[in-house]
Write a protein that holds these residues in place. Structure first.
Motif, PDB file in Angstrom:
ATOM      1  N   ASP A   1       0.857  -1.185   0.000  1.00  0.00           N
ATOM      2  CA  ASP A   1       0.000   0.000   0.000  1.00  0.00           C
ATOM      3  C   ASP A   1       0.896   1.239   0.000  1.00  0.00           C
ATOM      4  N   VAL A   2       0.732   2.045  -1.023  1.00  0.00           N
ATOM      5  CA  VAL A   2       1.613   3.197  -1.167  1.00  0.00           C
ATOM      6  C   VAL A   2       1.432   4.178   0.009  1.00  0.00           C
ATOM      7  N   LYS A   3       0.256   4.167   0.627  1.00  0.00           N
ATOM      8  CA  LYS A   3       0.030   5.062   1.786  1.00  0.00           C
ATOM      9  C   LYS A   3       0.985   4.692   2.935  1.00  0.00           C
ATOM     10  N   ASP A   4       1.280   3.395   3.050  1.00  0.00           N
ATOM     11  CA  ASP A   4       2.241   2.964   4.087  1.00  0.00           C
ATOM     12  C   ASP A   4       3.621   3.533   3.798  1.00  0.00           C
ATOM     13  N   MET A   5       3.982   3.592   2.523  1.00  0.00           N
ATOM     14  CA  MET A   5       5.321   4.107   2.185  1.00  0.00           C
ATOM     15  C   MET A   5       5.400   5.620   2.416  1.00  0.00           C
ATOM     16  N   VAL A   6       4.285   6.318   2.197  1.00  0.00           N
ATOM     17  CA  VAL A   6       4.266   7.758   2.491  1.00  0.00           C
ATOM     18  C   VAL A   6       4.461   7.944   4.000  1.00  0.00           C
ATOM     19  N   TYR A   7       3.774   7.102   4.778  1.00  0.00           N
ATOM     20  CA  TYR A   7       3.898   7.155   6.244  1.00  0.00           C
ATOM     21  C   TYR A   7       5.340   6.858   6.664  1.00  0.00           C
ATOM     22  N   MET A   8       5.936   5.815   6.040  1.00  0.00           N
ATOM     23  CA  MET A   8       7.317   5.447   6.378  1.00  0.00           C
ATOM     24  C   MET A   8       8.285   6.559   6.001  1.00  0.00           C
ATOM     25  N   LYS A   9       8.044   7.187   4.850  1.00  0.00           N
ATOM     26  CA  LYS A   9       8.921   8.299   4.423  1.00  0.00           C
ATOM     27  C   LYS A   9       8.948   9.383   5.503  1.00  0.00           C
ATOM     28  N   GLU A  10       7.757   9.676   6.068  1.00  0.00           N
ATOM     29  CA  GLU A  10       7.697  10.720   7.113  1.00  0.00           C
ATOM     30  C   GLU A  10       8.460  10.293   8.365  1.00  0.00           C
ATOM     31  N   LEU A  11       8.258   9.031   8.767  1.00  0.00           N
ATOM     32  CA  LEU A  11       8.975   8.534   9.957  1.00  0.00           C
ATOM     33  C   LEU A  11      10.486   8.572   9.749  1.00  0.00           C
ATOM     34  N   ILE A  12      10.900   8.178   8.558  1.00  0.00           N
ATOM     35  CA  ILE A  12      12.341   8.117   8.244  1.00  0.00           C
ATOM     36  C   ILE A  12      12.918   9.528   8.210  1.00  0.00           C
ATOM     37  N   GLU A  13      12.201  10.439   7.574  1.00  0.00           N
ATOM     38  CA  GLU A  13      12.717  11.817   7.483  1.00  0.00           C
ATOM     39  C   GLU A  13      12.721  12.500   8.855  1.00  0.00           C
ATOM     40  N   ALA A  14      11.850  12.016   9.758  1.00  0.00           N
ATOM     41  CA  ALA A  14      11.847  12.554  11.131  1.00  0.00           C
ATOM     42  C   ALA A  14      12.928  11.872  11.979  1.00  0.00           C
ATOM     43  N   GLY A  15      13.666  10.948  11.390  1.00  0.00           N
ATOM     44  CA  GLY A  15      14.767  10.280  12.105  1.00  0.00           C
ATOM     45  C   GLY A  15      14.288   9.195  13.053  1.00  0.00           C
ATOM     46  N   LYS A  16      13.014   8.756  12.906  1.00  0.00           N
ATOM     47  CA  LYS A  16      12.493   7.768  13.865  1.00  0.00           C
ATOM     48  C   LYS A  16      12.757   6.328  13.435  1.00  0.00           C
ATOM     49  N   VAL A  17      13.063   6.132  12.159  1.00  0.00           N
ATOM     50  CA  VAL A  17      13.339   4.779  11.664  1.00  0.00           C
ATOM     51  C   VAL A  17      14.572   4.822  10.763  1.00  0.00           C
ATOM     52  N   VAL A  18      15.497   3.905  11.036  1.00  0.00           N
ATOM     53  CA  VAL A  18      16.714   3.772  10.212  1.00  0.00           C
ATOM     54  C   VAL A  18      16.855   2.295   9.851  1.00  0.00           C
ATOM     55  N   PRO A  19      16.900   1.952   8.565  1.00  0.00           N
ATOM     56  CA  PRO A  19      17.006   0.527   8.224  1.00  0.00           C
ATOM     57  C   PRO A  19      18.315  -0.084   8.723  1.00  0.00           C
ATOM     58  N   VAL A  20      18.216  -1.346   9.111  1.00  0.00           N
ATOM     59  CA  VAL A  20      19.425  -2.089   9.495  1.00  0.00           C
ATOM     60  C   VAL A  20      19.806  -2.944   8.293  1.00  0.00           C
ATOM     61  N   ILE A  21      20.971  -2.672   7.723  1.00  0.00           N
ATOM     62  CA  ILE A  21      21.414  -3.436   6.551  1.00  0.00           C
ATOM     63  C   ILE A  21      22.589  -4.313   6.964  1.00  0.00           C
ATOM     64  N   ASP A  22      22.453  -5.599   6.712  1.00  0.00           N
ATOM     65  CA  ASP A  22      23.506  -6.544   7.061  1.00  0.00           C
ATOM     66  C   ASP A  22      24.537  -6.590   5.937  1.00  0.00           C
ATOM     67  N   ARG A  23      24.119  -7.074   4.748  1.00  0.00           N
ATOM     68  CA  ARG A  23      25.074  -7.225   3.643  1.00  0.00           C
ATOM     69  C   ARG A  23      24.520  -6.633   2.370  1.00  0.00           C
ATOM     70  N   ARG A  24      25.444  -6.336   1.463  1.00  0.00           N
ATOM     71  CA  ARG A  24      25.092  -5.859   0.119  1.00  0.00           C
ATOM     72  C   ARG A  24      25.704  -6.813  -0.891  1.00  0.00           C
ATOM     73  N   TYR A  25      24.953  -7.150  -1.918  1.00  0.00           N
ATOM     74  CA  TYR A  25      25.456  -8.010  -3.004  1.00  0.00           C
ATOM     75  C   TYR A  25      25.208  -7.296  -4.334  1.00  0.00           C
ATOM     76  N   PRO A  26      26.080  -7.505  -5.332  1.00  0.00           N
ATOM     77  CA  PRO A  26      25.787  -6.947  -6.662  1.00  0.00           C
ATOM     78  C   PRO A  26      24.654  -7.725  -7.337  1.00  0.00           C
ATOM     79  N   LEU A  27      24.068  -7.142  -8.377  1.00  0.00           N
ATOM     80  CA  LEU A  27      22.943  -7.779  -9.082  1.00  0.00           C
ATOM     81  C   LEU A  27      23.281  -9.205  -9.525  1.00  0.00           C
ATOM     82  N   SER A  28      24.511  -9.402  -9.973  1.00  0.00           N
ATOM     83  CA  SER A  28      24.885 -10.735 -10.474  1.00  0.00           C
ATOM     84  C   SER A  28      24.827 -11.799  -9.373  1.00  0.00           C
ATOM     85  N   ASP A  29      24.825 -11.385  -8.102  1.00  0.00           N
ATOM     86  CA  ASP A  29      24.881 -12.351  -6.995  1.00  0.00           C
ATOM     87  C   ASP A  29      23.561 -12.462  -6.221  1.00  0.00           C
TER      88      ASP A  29
END
Ligand SMILES: NC(=O)c1ccc[n+]([C@@H]2O[C@H](COP(=O)([O-])OP(=O)(O)OC[C@H]3O[C@@H](n4cnc5c(N)ncnc54)[C@H](OP(=O)(O)O)[C@@H]3O)[C@@H](O)[C@H]2O)c1
Length: 325
Positions: A270-298
């Motif tokens: 639901d795109v409304k959820d992403m609008v809500y998340m954008k606001e939370l993120i821009e307010a500094g209330k949510v920061v994603p936790v990223i473990d690893r990054r892989y290239p497209l080939s992997d």
């Protein structure tokens, strides 16, 4: 363009990096140049075609209907169809494209404009790609459990893709949050805001006599309904996010006795959820936790890592574009 293609169901070896035709946007569509994607549990289900039920849900009976999987994207608008109103070339966007044919593991995708939201301004593409499905599930799950400020909320599986968002979103609602995870992830779960942590290798939250929760959001589903009900306060709600057949079959029946409710979530993008998340993120209330990054080939390697279960937070795919891509 390059894309990870699976033309038949099977093990992760069916995934191949191939040259395929770059899509052209239809009148209501936006062509996105993808800079990052992220991996979710559902991706490997679509690659394997198992459980078989997914094939009956319109994904293709004998072979995949959508040959490029992946739901979470972040990228830049390259072109728009003539009826597109909200976006223009150059806009930075993110979204869950699971309801419009998938296709995140590629250099480009063309999707209806209503699948996209402007990317939070304070995020990289990689961070933004970590958000859509996992945060959408966390938000819908907490809302299904009718989260309120001051409630005691338990997140089972707090260190995972969905759990790391659920902890932060629950805190943003003003809840007192307990995160359940393994020993090695206790500090990380504390660091994203959990007020209390429970190490499931040492303690079983359903057996703690003194502790009752107003809402349990369950990404693991490793306890019986009655164990979970025991851990609820008199009006508490248990929401199964991980597939839990007994909750799906018996949830509403078991919710009739007493004030406690047992229910299962089926997330719908639901795109409304992403609008809500954008606001939370821009307010500094949510920061994603990223473990690893892989290239497209992997992508296959990234899915394998997720399957092994040693990750925390999200696994992200970075998409590099070479000249003439
Ligand atoms: N209902 C829906 O619409 C919907 C949508 C999307 C996904 N899902 C489902 O949601 C589930 C979770 O997805 P996810 O992406 O968050 O998975 P994930 O990233 O693998 O997270 C699950 C976490 O659970 C933890 N865990 C493992 N055993 C545990 C235990 N005994 N007690 C407590 N925690 C334990 C693991 O943490 P440690 O490493 O610390 O052990 C892991 O980080 C999957 O089953 C997926 O299929 C449902």
């Amino acid at each position: 363009m390059k894309a990870i293609v699976n033309e038949e169901y099977g093990s992760l070896e069916v995934l191949q990096l191939k040259e395929v035709e770059k899509p052209t946007p239809k009148d209501n569509e936006v062509l996105v140049k993808i800079y990052a994607a992220s991996v979710n549990y559902g991706d490997k289900i679509l690659v394997r075609g198992k459980p078989f039920l997914v094939r009956l849900m319109g994904m293709g009976l004998l072979k995949p209907k959508n040959t490029i999987v992946g739901t979470d994207i972040a990228g830049q608008v390259e072109a728009v169809g003539r009826n597109v109103k909200q976006f223009q070339s150059g806009d930075e966007v993110f979204g869950d494209i699971g309801a419009c044919g998938f296709g995140a593991f590629a250099e480009y995708v063309s999707v209806p404009e209503n699948a996209l939201t402007l990317k939070p301004v304070n995020m990289t593409f990689e961070e933004a790609a970590a958000v859509p499905q996992a945060a959408g599930v966390a938000l819908q799950g907490l809302r299904k459990g009718q989260i309120q400020p001051g409630q005691k909320v338990l997140i089972n599986g707090a260190s995972g893709g969905i759990g790391t968002f659920a902890v932060q979103i629950a805190k943003s609602y003003g809840a007192e949050v307990t995160g359940v995870c393994s020993t090695r992830n206790l500090d990380m779960v504390r660091s994203i805001g959990a007020d209390h942590v429970i190490d499931y290798t040492q303690e079983d939250f359903t057996q703690k006599e003194q502790q009752r929760y107003d809402l349990i959001l369950d990404m693991v589903a490793n306890r019986s309904i009655s164990d979970n009900k025991r851990a609820l306060s008199p009006e508490g709600v248990y929401v199964a996010v991980a597939p839990n057949p007994s909750v799906m079959l018996l949830g509403s029946l078991m919710s009739r006795t007493g004030g406690k409710k047992v229910t299962a979530l089926r997330q719908i993008p639901d795109v409304k959820d992403m609008v809500y998340m954008k606001e939370l993120i821009e307010a500094g209330k949510v920061v994603p936790v990223i473990d690893r990054r892989y290239p497209l080939s992997d992508v296959a390697e990234a899915m394998r890592y997720l399957e092994e279960g040693h990750h925390h937070g999200k696994v992200v795919i970075t998409v590099e574009h070479h000249v003439d891509a």
